[in-house]
Design a protein around this motif. Structure first.
Motif, PDB file in Angstrom:
ATOM      1  N   GLY A  27       0.786  -1.222   0.000  1.00  0.00           N
ATOM      2  CA  GLY A  27       0.000   0.000   0.000  1.00  0.00           C
ATOM      3  C   GLY A  27       0.817   1.271   0.000  1.00  0.00           C
ATOM      4  N   ASN A  28       1.907   1.307   0.760  1.00  0.00           N
ATOM      5  CA  ASN A  28       2.726   2.519   0.823  1.00  0.00           C
ATOM      6  C   ASN A  28       3.345   2.838  -0.535  1.00  0.00           C
ATOM      7  OD1 ASN A  28       2.302   2.991   3.612  1.00  0.00           O
ATOM      8  ND2 ASN A  28       3.832   1.465   4.132  1.00  0.00           N
ATOM      9  N   THR A  29       3.869   1.795  -1.188  1.00  0.00           N
ATOM     10  CA  THR A  29       4.437   1.992  -2.526  1.00  0.00           C
ATOM     11  C   THR A  29       3.350   2.428  -3.500  1.00  0.00           C
ATOM     12  OG1 THR A  29       6.118   0.304  -2.116  1.00  0.00           O
ATOM     13  CG2 THR A  29       5.702   0.899  -4.414  1.00  0.00           C
ATOM     14  N   GLY A  30       2.172   1.805  -3.387  1.00  0.00           N
ATOM     15  CA  GLY A  30       1.063   2.163  -4.258  1.00  0.00           C
ATOM     16  C   GLY A  30       0.672   3.619  -4.123  1.00  0.00           C
ATOM     17  N   PHE A  31       0.640   4.115  -2.898  1.00  0.00           N
ATOM     18  CA  PHE A  31       0.266   5.515  -2.689  1.00  0.00           C
ATOM     19  C   PHE A  31       1.302   6.455  -3.298  1.00  0.00           C
ATOM     20  CE2 PHE A  31       0.084   9.428  -0.085  1.00  0.00           C
ATOM     21  CZ  PHE A  31      -1.196   9.834  -0.436  1.00  0.00           C
ATOM     22  N   GLN A  32       2.578   6.151  -3.102  1.00  0.00           N
ATOM     23  CA  GLN A  32       3.627   6.991  -3.681  1.00  0.00           C
ATOM     24  C   GLN A  32       3.558   6.996  -5.208  1.00  0.00           C
ATOM     25  OE1 GLN A  32       5.620   9.127  -2.067  1.00  0.00           O
ATOM     26  NE2 GLN A  32       4.427   8.511  -0.260  1.00  0.00           N
TER      27      GLN A  32
END
Length: 225
Positions: free
Chosen positions: A33-38
């Motif tokens: 999720g964190n990578t997806g948001f970035q």
């Protein structure tokens, strides 16, 4: 069309990306999720496919963060939890649709096409939709009642737009499922009733006259008299 797929299971991500690529879509993959948001912040996508069970920031949280960042692109959730409670939680946080694992690729493709069609379709009705003191502007995607702006999720907006285009006509739950969500849902769920209640709280609760009415055994009707 460029799709961001946020999926932590490589086998699923690769199969979905391969199939979508063959269907003519460009696909980028994020493993959490964190990578997806970035990636969403730094690049422009036309649609998001988010697995709910993700390491770090889960799919629900990512969905909420995207909407908080004013990203209104369609969001499709992938979930192994198909209960009404989990589905509604996804919708409450801004999701437009969901698909329960395991799924057939043809159904995934149909849902993607339906979401993109709604998001990119040309609006031929240039006039605002009105009933009583409620006004919906299809170009600005804005809703006001008694000159007070009402903030709706994308699903709530589509439901209200459908009601207003069919005002004073009884609308069945099946009509709403087909025209708001675009693909048949499991009629055993009460997602339509849940969303009608959400809409009532925003559109009717603090205003008179009440506009959304239940027709017992038949569905709902939007009328001012």
């Amino acid at each position: 069309m460029h799709i961001l797929l946020v999926e932590d299971e490589p086998s699923i991500a690769n199969v979905v990306a391969k199939g979508l690529g063959e269907a003519g879509y460009m696909v980028s993959i994020a493993p959490d999720g964190n990578t997806g948001f970035q990636m969403a912040v730094n690049h422009a996508y036309d649609l998001y496919i988010l697995d709910i069970m993700l390491p770090g920031m889960n799919g629900i949280e990512l969905c909420r963060m995207l909407r908080k960042a004013k990203d209104n692109k369609p969001i499709l959730l992938l979930t192994a939890l198909g209960t009404t409670e989990n589905v509604v939680t996804g919708f409450e946080n801004g999701a437009d649709d969901y698909l329960v694992k395991p799924f057939k690729f043809a159904e995934l493709l149909a849902r993607i096409r339906a979401l993109l069609r709604r998001a990119t379709g040309n609006n031929t009705d240039e006039n605002k939709l009105r009933i009583s003191d409620l006004e919906l502007d299809p170009d600005a995607k804005m809703v006001r009642r008694n000159n007070t702006e009402i903030n709706l999720t994308s699903t709530e907006y589509r439901m209200l737009e459908y009601f207003m285009k069919n005002q004073r006509r009884v609308i069945s739950r099946m009509d709403l499922l087909e025209n708001v969500w675009g693909v048949d849902f499991n009629m055993a769920t009460n997602v339509v009733d849940v969303y009608v209640n959400y809409l009532r709280k925003k559109v009717d609760k603090d205003f008179e006259p009440k506009l959304i009415h239940t027709v017992i055994g038949m569905g709902y009707i939007l009328k001012d008299t």
